[in-house]
Scaffold this active site. Sequence first.
Site, PDB file in Angstrom:
ATOM      1  N   CYS A   6     -36.899 -29.550   4.443  1.00 22.21           N
ATOM      2  CA  CYS A   6     -36.165 -30.750   4.024  1.00 22.21           C
ATOM      3  C   CYS A   6     -36.838 -31.409   2.819  1.00 22.21           C
ATOM      4  CB  CYS A   6     -36.153 -31.710   5.204  1.00 22.21           C
ATOM      5  SG  CYS A   6     -34.681 -32.696   5.282  1.00 22.21           S
ATOM      6  N   ASP A 130     -37.144 -36.215  15.795  1.00 22.24           N
ATOM      7  CA  ASP A 130     -38.171 -36.561  14.805  1.00 22.24           C
ATOM      8  C   ASP A 130     -39.088 -37.618  15.419  1.00 22.24           C
ATOM      9  OD1 ASP A 130     -39.530 -36.640  12.410  1.00 22.24           O
ATOM     10  OD2 ASP A 130     -37.863 -37.433  11.227  1.00 22.24           O
TER      11      ASP A 130
HETATM   12  O1  LIG Z   1     -37.822 -37.160   4.134  1.00 21.46           O
HETATM   13  C1  LIG Z   1     -37.433 -38.285   3.825  1.00 21.46           C
HETATM   14  O2  LIG Z   1     -37.905 -38.898   2.845  1.00 21.46           O
HETATM   15  C2  LIG Z   1     -36.370 -38.956   4.652  1.00 21.46           C
HETATM   16  C3  LIG Z   1     -35.978 -40.249   4.311  1.00 21.46           C
HETATM   17  C4  LIG Z   1     -35.009 -40.900   5.042  1.00 21.46           C
HETATM   18  C5  LIG Z   1     -34.413 -40.277   6.122  1.00 21.46           C
HETATM   19  C6  LIG Z   1     -34.799 -38.981   6.476  1.00 21.46           C
HETATM   20  C7  LIG Z   1     -35.772 -38.311   5.768  1.00 21.46           C
HETATM   21  N1  LIG Z   1     -36.194 -37.041   6.135  1.00 21.46           N
HETATM   22  C8  LIG Z   1     -35.572 -36.349   7.208  1.00 21.46           C
HETATM   23  C9  LIG Z   1     -36.087 -35.028   7.625  1.00 21.46           C
HETATM   24  O3  LIG Z   1     -35.291 -34.230   8.144  1.00 21.46           O
HETATM   25  C10 LIG Z   1     -37.558 -34.673   7.595  1.00 21.46           C
HETATM   26  O4  LIG Z   1     -37.648 -33.295   7.425  1.00 21.46           O
HETATM   27  C11 LIG Z   1     -38.145 -35.072   8.968  1.00 21.46           C
HETATM   28  O5  LIG Z   1     -38.225 -36.460   9.017  1.00 21.46           O
HETATM   29  C12 LIG Z   1     -39.551 -34.475   9.187  1.00 21.46           C
HETATM   30  O6  LIG Z   1     -40.438 -34.932   8.199  1.00 21.46           O
HETATM   31  P1  LIG Z   1     -42.008 -34.559   8.266  1.00 21.46           P
HETATM   32  O7  LIG Z   1     -42.606 -35.283   9.421  1.00 21.46           O
HETATM   33  O8  LIG Z   1     -42.562 -35.003   6.960  1.00 21.46           O
HETATM   34  O9  LIG Z   1     -42.078 -33.067   8.415  1.00 21.46           O
END
Ligand SMILES: O=C(O)c1ccccc1NCC(=O)[C@H](O)[C@H](O)COP(=O)(O)O
Length: 210
Positions: A6, A130
Site C-alpha cells: 500500500c 489494521d
Molecule cells: O498509509 C497511509 O498513509 C494511510 C492514510 C490514511 C488511511 C489509510 C492509510 N493506509 C492504509 C493501509 O492499507 C496501510 O497499508 C495499513 O495501514 C498498514 O500500514 P503499515 O502499518 O505502515 O504497514
Amino acid sequence: MRVKICGITQAQQGQAIAALGATALGFICVERSPRYVDAQHIQQIIQTLPTTVDRIGVFANASLTDIEGVLGIAQLTGIQLHGDEPPEFCAQVKQLFPHLEIIKAFRVNTVESLSPISEYVEMIDTLLLDAYHPQQLGGTGKTLNWDMLDKFRPAQPWFLAGGLTADNILQALDSLTPDGIDLSSGVERSPGDKDIPKVTQLLNNLSKIN
Ligand SMILES: O=C(O)c1ccccc1NCC(=O)[C@H](O)[C@H](O)COP(=O)(O)O
C-alpha cells in the site's frame, strides 16, 4: 496468499513490486496522508502496471461523490474504506460499484473492537485488520496484538495489516491464517517511497511458507 503493498506513489516502484509477486497495490486517496496520490497520478501509474495486479484505492470517510470522482479517472479494481464508514455507507458503495472489490478496514486495539465487524457481512467483500493509532488512520507501522486474533474466524476473506515487515511476517503467519497481508511503512525508505530490497526480502521470506 494475497500480498498487498500500500502507498504506491511512483510508477517504477509499482512495476517492480508487481514483478516481484505482489498481487495488489494500494493507492492512498486520503489528502492528509504523506502517501496521497491524486486520481490522474494513480491512472498514470496504473497504465504502466500488468492488468493482473489488483489496484485498490484507499479512502477514509470520503463522500460517495469523491469516490465516484476518483473512479471516473482511475481504473481501480477495488475500494478500501479505511475510516469510520458505517455498514449503510459500505452498502451504498457496493451498490454503486458492484463489479469492484470492497474492502473495509477496521482499526482494532481490543477484542471488543472486533464485534462491529459482523454488521458488515452483506456489504463488503473483504476485511482488513489494521492497528489502532489515536492520531493516524493508517500507515502507522504499529503492530496489532496478534494474540487477540487467535479466535478470529470472519465470514469474509481478510487481510492482516499493521506494522508488518520482512522480519516479523513469518512470526505473524505462524499464529494467524489471513487470506492476505498488507504492508506499507515496513517496506519504505520514507512515506510513499518504497524500498524494493525490503519488498524482495518480504517475498523471499514468504516463499519459505507458500
Ligand atoms: O498509509 C497511509 O498513509 C494511510 C492514510 C490514511 C488511511 C489509510 C492509510 N493506509 C492504509 C493501509 O492499507 C496501510 O497499508 C495499513 O495501514 C498498514 O500500514 P503499515 O502499518 O505502515 O504497514
